[in-house]
Design a protein around this motif. Structure first.
Motif, PDB file in Angstrom:
ATOM      1  N   THR A  31      53.211  57.589   2.078  1.00  0.00           N
ATOM      2  CA  THR A  31      53.919  57.041   3.236  1.00  0.00           C
ATOM      3  C   THR A  31      52.842  57.039   4.380  1.00  0.00           C
ATOM      4  O   THR A  31      53.016  56.264   5.403  1.00  0.00           O
ATOM      5  N   SER A  32      51.739  57.784   4.463  1.00  0.00           N
ATOM      6  CA  SER A  32      50.808  57.639   5.571  1.00  0.00           C
ATOM      7  C   SER A  32      49.638  57.002   5.281  1.00  0.00           C
ATOM      8  O   SER A  32      48.485  57.019   5.872  1.00  0.00           O
ATOM      9  N   MET A  33      49.598  56.301   3.999  1.00  0.00           N
ATOM     10  CA  MET A  33      48.430  55.350   3.311  1.00  0.00           C
ATOM     11  C   MET A  33      48.080  54.442   4.723  1.00  0.00           C
ATOM     12  O   MET A  33      48.937  53.700   5.288  1.00  0.00           O
ATOM     13  N   THR A  34      46.856  54.206   4.846  1.00  0.00           N
ATOM     14  CA  THR A  34      46.176  53.407   5.872  1.00  0.00           C
ATOM     15  C   THR A  34      46.015  51.999   5.188  1.00  0.00           C
ATOM     16  O   THR A  34      45.562  51.782   4.114  1.00  0.00           O
ATOM     17  N   ARG A  35      46.798  50.902   5.673  1.00  0.00           N
ATOM     18  CA  ARG A  35      46.586  49.482   5.173  1.00  0.00           C
ATOM     19  C   ARG A  35      45.249  49.022   5.432  1.00  0.00           C
ATOM     20  O   ARG A  35      44.673  49.207   6.528  1.00  0.00           O
ATOM     21  N   LEU A  36      44.890  48.289   4.460  1.00  0.00           N
ATOM     22  CA  LEU A  36      43.464  47.757   4.529  1.00  0.00           C
ATOM     23  C   LEU A  36      43.649  46.228   5.426  1.00  0.00           C
ATOM     24  O   LEU A  36      42.598  45.737   5.965  1.00  0.00           O
ATOM     25  N   VAL A  37      44.516  45.581   5.550  1.00  0.00           N
ATOM     26  CA  VAL A  37      44.978  44.443   6.350  1.00  0.00           C
ATOM     27  C   VAL A  37      46.225  44.412   7.190  1.00  0.00           C
ATOM     28  O   VAL A  37      47.013  45.429   6.882  1.00  0.00           O
ATOM     29  N   ASP A  38      46.141  43.818   8.145  1.00  0.00           N
ATOM     30  CA  ASP A  38      47.490  43.776   8.832  1.00  0.00           C
ATOM     31  C   ASP A  38      47.878  42.258   8.987  1.00  0.00           C
ATOM     32  O   ASP A  38      47.202  41.161   8.730  1.00  0.00           O
ATOM     33  N   GLY A  39      48.890  41.894   9.663  1.00  0.00           N
ATOM     34  CA  GLY A  39      49.570  40.665  10.007  1.00  0.00           C
ATOM     35  C   GLY A  39      48.391  39.461  10.354  1.00  0.00           C
ATOM     36  O   GLY A  39      48.483  38.378   9.862  1.00  0.00           O
ATOM     37  N   LYS A  40      47.960  39.770  11.321  1.00  0.00           N
ATOM     38  CA  LYS A  40      46.810  39.025  12.157  1.00  0.00           C
ATOM     39  C   LYS A  40      45.979  38.609  11.268  1.00  0.00           C
ATOM     40  O   LYS A  40      45.511  37.357  11.207  1.00  0.00           O
ATOM     41  N   MET A  41      45.267  39.526  10.412  1.00  0.00           N
ATOM     42  CA  MET A  41      44.253  39.132   9.396  1.00  0.00           C
ATOM     43  C   MET A  41      44.577  38.248   8.507  1.00  0.00           C
ATOM     44  O   MET A  41      43.737  37.137   8.373  1.00  0.00           O
ATOM     45  N   ILE A  42      45.900  38.440   7.963  1.00  0.00           N
ATOM     46  CA  ILE A  42      46.271  37.585   6.790  1.00  0.00           C
ATOM     47  C   ILE A  42      46.501  36.083   7.498  1.00  0.00           C
ATOM     48  O   ILE A  42      45.996  35.099   6.763  1.00  0.00           O
ATOM     49  N   ALA A  43      47.212  36.137   8.480  1.00  0.00           N
ATOM     50  CA  ALA A  43      47.274  34.859   9.374  1.00  0.00           C
ATOM     51  C   ALA A  43      46.209  34.133   9.505  1.00  0.00           C
ATOM     52  O   ALA A  43      46.154  32.783   9.464  1.00  0.00           O
ATOM     53  N   LYS A  44      45.070  34.850  10.037  1.00  0.00           N
ATOM     54  CA  LYS A  44      43.763  34.174  10.336  1.00  0.00           C
ATOM     55  C   LYS A  44      43.301  33.706   9.007  1.00  0.00           C
ATOM     56  O   LYS A  44      42.521  32.550   9.011  1.00  0.00           O
ATOM     57  N   GLU A  45      43.213  34.427   7.997  1.00  0.00           N
ATOM     58  CA  GLU A  45      42.530  34.157   6.673  1.00  0.00           C
ATOM     59  C   GLU A  45      43.295  32.973   6.187  1.00  0.00           C
ATOM     60  O   GLU A  45      42.471  31.885   5.287  1.00  0.00           O
ATOM     61  N   LEU A  46      44.711  32.693   6.148  1.00  0.00           N
ATOM     62  CA  LEU A  46      45.335  31.492   5.535  1.00  0.00           C
ATOM     63  C   LEU A  46      45.666  30.600   6.717  1.00  0.00           C
ATOM     64  O   LEU A  46      45.946  29.473   6.291  1.00  0.00           O
ATOM     65  N   SER A  47      45.030  30.667   7.877  1.00  0.00           N
ATOM     66  CA  SER A  47      45.069  29.527   8.963  1.00  0.00           C
ATOM     67  C   SER A  47      46.487  29.187   9.332  1.00  0.00           C
ATOM     68  O   SER A  47      46.859  28.058   9.193  1.00  0.00           O
ATOM     69  N   VAL A  48      47.470  30.244   9.318  1.00  0.00           N
ATOM     70  CA  VAL A  48      49.080  29.925   9.397  1.00  0.00           C
ATOM     71  C   VAL A  48      49.482  30.975  10.370  1.00  0.00           C
ATOM     72  O   VAL A  48      48.850  32.188  10.768  1.00  0.00           O
ATOM     73  N   ARG A  49      50.199  30.297  11.158  1.00  0.00           N
ATOM     74  CA  ARG A  49      50.950  31.132  12.330  1.00  0.00           C
ATOM     75  C   ARG A  49      51.860  32.248  11.754  1.00  0.00           C
ATOM     76  O   ARG A  49      52.631  31.868  10.661  1.00  0.00           O
ATOM     77  N   PRO A  50      51.988  33.277  12.319  1.00  0.00           N
ATOM     78  CA  PRO A  50      52.789  34.539  11.540  1.00  0.00           C
ATOM     79  C   PRO A  50      53.998  34.054  11.849  1.00  0.00           C
ATOM     80  O   PRO A  50      54.502  33.300  12.775  1.00  0.00           O
ATOM     81  N   GLY A  51      55.097  34.670  10.805  1.00  0.00           N
ATOM     82  CA  GLY A  51      56.427  34.368  10.896  1.00  0.00           C
ATOM     83  C   GLY A  51      56.983  35.199  10.006  1.00  0.00           C
ATOM     84  O   GLY A  51      56.450  36.641   9.786  1.00  0.00           O
ATOM     85  N   GLU A  52      58.143  35.107   9.458  1.00  0.00           N
ATOM     86  CA  GLU A  52      58.999  36.192   8.588  1.00  0.00           C
ATOM     87  C   GLU A  52      58.087  36.293   7.228  1.00  0.00           C
ATOM     88  O   GLU A  52      58.587  37.609   6.653  1.00  0.00           O
TER      89      GLU A  52
END
Length: 544
Positions: free
Chosen positions: A481-502
């Motif tokens: 439950t305290s595991m650190t994520r390798l990526v966050d939402g902004k990083m994924i959106a940037k890599e996929l060139s897509v605006r964040p959403g649901e």
């Protein structure tokens, strides 16, 4: 007739482990005694209109000292003056020059005077004064006698004698006095003999004692479990009388019920407390929603398996044991006993959602409802109870699945179990305690009425839970439950060139599952590629 401590010494001794027949004051206690006697002497010398003051230490301090238990809470009973009046006179005494040096006290050895005013709505029917002296929490109160109305536990209070004050108390072992002037224990109710016999008994006829104040039923259970004493058979009969049980529901606030229960479950022997509640028949009176009379009643016939199983587990604190892995703090120890108390509700279906409620929250399970309304547990604990009830079947299924995989030497489910644990732990719901609840419910439902906890343990059913927890530890999932994520939402959106959403939440879960399948990898590329591969499934609006 009053019996002095000297008279008690002449009685035939009855062995009582931990029981001493002499009160030996510590240096600080003796210093406090001398200080209070000097205050009383000063008051006596300046106010001839008063009956000469006699000071006694009362109740719990006397009991605990006789048992060799140190106590820092002292009630001072005063014969002819209210606690507030004595406190104010004591303040005047302390304001005189040189008082501190006469008693070898520093300026910070006596704290501020706190008045506790009479407040019948909160069951405070006389003015008392509380003050910290020499690191003791000292309450001053006058000796009193009480009379009760039929529909209230709030008594009419008047000045009384030491004997009348002793007779109004909940138990004889709590009705002893230590006279500061004579240095003798005074016994008006037979409390010393009951301490020798390790017996909890009421000073007056039990039914009268409990009808006057039904909360005394729970107080006697608490003292019996804390001290390891037996409750007098006549008192036990009265405690289960339907009139007493009804009065406990009607006259006592649920906050007071909850406070007594919390003291029991945080106390020396919570298993014994639950056993007494079970044997005397108090469960339905405590765990109830007083605002409604239509909720179901759980089957209590096998409840003892759950609380005795927790007691057995709690005595094995070896590294890697079930209890060691699941209970990490004193607060969690208390939570565990609360959950054990609520296991009979595990098989009760949840309340139905009211028709037309729209997107209203799911109603609380009955286990959480009766804990909240019947014992006023705080919201944080209520969330743990609700989560434990909702997840125990899923937790058991995960355990069974892991045990089968290990037996068949199948591929690890590290990501599936890791994500499940994170779901169980939402809103700080203590997933480890939820697993413990599942173990207790499993034991309660697996053991027939005629079998014992040891039978369950030796049947091999408990070993499956140990295997499951061993797997979690081996796979480094105990702290997932305290595991650190390798990526966050902004990083994924940037890599996929897509605006964040649901879609972001779903994508982050995919990344976390990938991390769990690939422990030790710190490069996020693989996780992001997994999201790209599953973009249609995740409903990510990629440009074509």
């Amino acid at each position: 007739m009053k019996r002095s401590f000297a008279n008690f010494l002449n009685q035939s001794p009855v062995k009582c482990p931990g029981f001493s027949t002499h009160i030996e004051l510590t240096t600080r206690e003796a210093q406090l005694r001398d200080f209070l006697l000097n205050v009383a002497a000063a008051i006596n010398s300046t106010d001839s209109s008063l009956e000469p003051l006699t000071l006694r230490w009362a109740g719990g301090w006397v009991r605990d000292k006789l048992l060799g238990i140190e106590s820092h809470d002292i009630d001072v009973a005063i014969n002819s003056m209210t606690g507030l009046a004595f406190g104010e006179k004591m303040r005047e005494y302390c304001d005189a020059p040189g008082y501190a040096s006469r008693h070898g006290m520093r300026l910070d050895d006596i704290g501020n005077l706190h008045k506790i005013a009479a407040n019948p709505e909160k069951s405070k029917n006389l003015e008392t004064t509380t003050i910290k002296i020499l690191d003791f929490d000292v309450d001053f109160v006058n000796l009193r006698t009480e009379s009760y109305a039929d529909d209230s536990r709030n008594p009419v209070v008047q000045f009384g004698t030491a004997e009348e004050d002793a007779l109004r108390r909940d138990a004889t072992v709590n009705a002893l006095f230590y006279n500061l002037h004579t240095a003798q224990v005074e016994d008006f109710t037979g409390g010393l003999a009951d301490m020798r016999a390790r017996l909890i008994r009421t000073p007056l006829e039990p039914l009268r004692t409990f009808m006057d104040d039904p909360l005394r039923v729970l107080r006697l259970v608490r003292f019996a479990s804390r001290l390891g004493f037996t409750i007098d058979p006549a008192a036990r009969v009265a405690m289960s009388d339907f009139r007493v049980l009804r009065a406990l529901k009607v006259k006592i606030s649920r906050e007071r019920v909850g406070l007594e229960l919390e003291k029991m479950l945080r106390g020396h022997d919570p298993c014994r407390a639950l056993e007494l509640l079970d044997d005397i028949g108090l469960y339905q009176t405590i765990y109830t929603d007083p605002t409604r009379g239509d909720h179901p009643a759980p089957d209590l016939s096998r409840w003892s398996v759950a609380y005795r199983l927790l007691d057995t587990l709690s005595h094995d604190k070896a590294s890697g044991s079930i209890y060691d892995l699941l209970v990490e703090s004193e607060e969690e120890k208390y939570y565990a006993w609360v959950l054990a108390a609520l296991t009979p509700w595990a098989l009760i279906p949840d309340p139905t959602t009211t028709a037309g409620a729209g997107k209203a929250k799911s109603p609380l399970p009955f286990a959480a409802l009766v804990a909240r309304e019947g014992t006023k547990v705080p919201n944080k604990l209520c969330n743990v109870i609700a989560a434990a009830h909702r997840h125990w079947r899923e937790i058991r299924q995960c355990k069974d699945s892991i045990c089968l995989d290990i037996q068949l030497k199948r591929r690890s489910q590290r990501d599936t179990i890791g994500m499940a644990i994170r779901k169980w732990d939402a809103r700080e719901s203590h997933w480890r305690l939820q697993v413990l609840y599942a173990i207790l419910v499993d034991g309660m439902n697996s053991v027939s009425i005629c079998l014992t906890v040891s039978t369950y343990i030796h049947s091999g059913l408990l070993s499956g839970w140990q295997t499951f927890l061993g797997y979690l530890k081996e796979q480094d999932l105990m702290h997932v439950t305290s595991m650190t994520r390798l990526v966050d939402g902004k990083m994924i959106a940037k890599e996929l060139s897509v605006r964040p959403g649901e879609w972001v939440g779903r994508a982050l879960d995919v990344c976390l599952s990938w991390q769990l399948r690939n422990p030790g990898i710190t490069d996020p590329v693989g996780a992001i590629n997994e999201v790209k591969r599953r973009s249609k499934e995740l409903k990510i609006p990629l440009e074509t």
